[in-house]
Design an enzyme around this catalytic site. Sequence first.
Site, PDB file in Angstrom:
ATOM      1  N   ARG A   1     -30.810 -18.460  16.869  1.00  0.00           N
ATOM      2  CA  ARG A   1     -29.894 -17.358  17.134  1.00  0.00           C
ATOM      3  C   ARG A   1     -30.034 -16.208  16.143  1.00  0.00           C
ATOM      4  NH1 ARG A   1     -24.435 -21.010  18.032  1.00  0.00           N
ATOM      5  NH2 ARG A   1     -24.625 -21.262  20.288  1.00  0.00           N
TER       6      ARG A   1
ATOM      7  N   ASP B   1     -14.300  -4.135  -2.692  1.00  0.00           N
ATOM      8  CA  ASP B   1     -15.354  -3.240  -2.202  1.00  0.00           C
ATOM      9  C   ASP B   1     -16.223  -2.704  -3.342  1.00  0.00           C
ATOM     10  OD1 ASP B   1     -14.480  -3.534   0.397  1.00  0.00           O
ATOM     11  OD2 ASP B   1     -13.203  -1.759   0.340  1.00  0.00           O
TER      12      ASP B   1
ATOM     13  N   ARG C   1       0.818  -1.215   0.000  1.00  0.00           N
ATOM     14  CA  ARG C   1       0.000   0.000   0.000  1.00  0.00           C
ATOM     15  C   ARG C   1       0.856   1.271   0.000  1.00  0.00           C
ATOM     16  NH1 ARG C   1      -5.287  -1.359   0.935  1.00  0.00           N
ATOM     17  NH2 ARG C   1      -5.690  -3.356   1.958  1.00  0.00           N
TER      18      ARG C   1
ATOM     19  N   GLY D   1      -6.696   4.210  -3.693  1.00  0.00           N
ATOM     20  CA  GLY D   1      -5.380   4.756  -3.402  1.00  0.00           C
ATOM     21  C   GLY D   1      -4.432   4.635  -4.577  1.00  0.00           C
TER      22      GLY D   1
END
Length: 372
Positions: free
Chosen positions: A169, A134, A73, A111
């Site tokens: 649940r 994403d 990155r 980025g």
Amino acid sequence: MGKCVGILTAGGDSPGLNAAIRSVGRVLARNNCRLIGFKDGFEGVAFDRYVELDEAMLSGILTVGGTILRTSRNKPHKMPLGKKIVDMTGAIVENYHKHQLAALICIGGGGTHKSALLLKKAGLNIITLPKTIDNDLGGSSSCIGFDTALNVATSAIDSLHSTASSHKRIMLVEVMGHKTGWLTLGSGIAGGADVILIPEIPYDIEKVADALKARSRSGKLFSIVPVAEGAIDKVSAGKIARLEQEISKCSDKSRKNQLKAQLAELTAYDPARIFALAKKLEELTALETRVTILGYLQRSGTPSCFDRLLASQLGARAAQAVLDGDFGCMAAFENGTTKLIPIEEVAGIRKELTGDHPWVVCARKSGVSFGE
């Protein structure tokens, strides 16, 4: 040989990166061009770490996840060098010319595209490809890696139905997506989720609990709730909005930095957040609540058929752009085909879900609660 072209993968890894590298290499090879791959993202160009991507290197990588070039990155203008952070843009420009590159192809997300624009402004011939699970990069309807991650998340939700129903649940499933909810919403709809929490729609914890209790009263013995990493409640969203407004109006540098630090703390990913949410829902509903965090599983493993096709199409378009001299663009995907978009129209632009998006409309009409 003819032209020499460089390629790198930056940011987080995604399934389909190797398929894109292979496609670029095959198209260029058929046109008598060389392809060299820089290792570890922009680091590789800055420190001249590269490998010749010949036919032997490209063979057999189509179905392999991750990236044979590795990734990082680190940004061209913010590169770790010992204990310092230095601007390595000049070194990248120097090595670009050292290899007499016709172009540098950068595969990455938000980025990476900001860094690519910086290098374009430094005078380099840059072409980019959209990659992010994403799916939040502007200009492309789908990004490399998104479909595979969507399949993984959906499969996990499918699997959780059995244990949720066996124990009556509530199952919270944390899905990647710090700023946007494409992956969470898509897998939630496909997996038959009952409540879906995404960053674009801040939730009211009481209304989430009401939706879950209503299901219980109607005879539904369990609930699946996909939660994006960046999902926030309305109270936190209000605090963030006020801080952003105050920052935009603040002229005092010291005070502005303090406000930015507060904002960063509020918006940072906190793995404890979903457990706190589970505890609160259990208190409000009196229903046993458990948490599953999918984490890096979502971007690991073999790329899906669609991601291989997408990466191959985009890689071929990027290679053709080099041959045609169409630089400073991203190879994007739209309506089943590819197109070139100026990097300036992509860098810094986040593609977010809106209230009228077909997925949001579909979920609401199907009775899915966003906790509004």
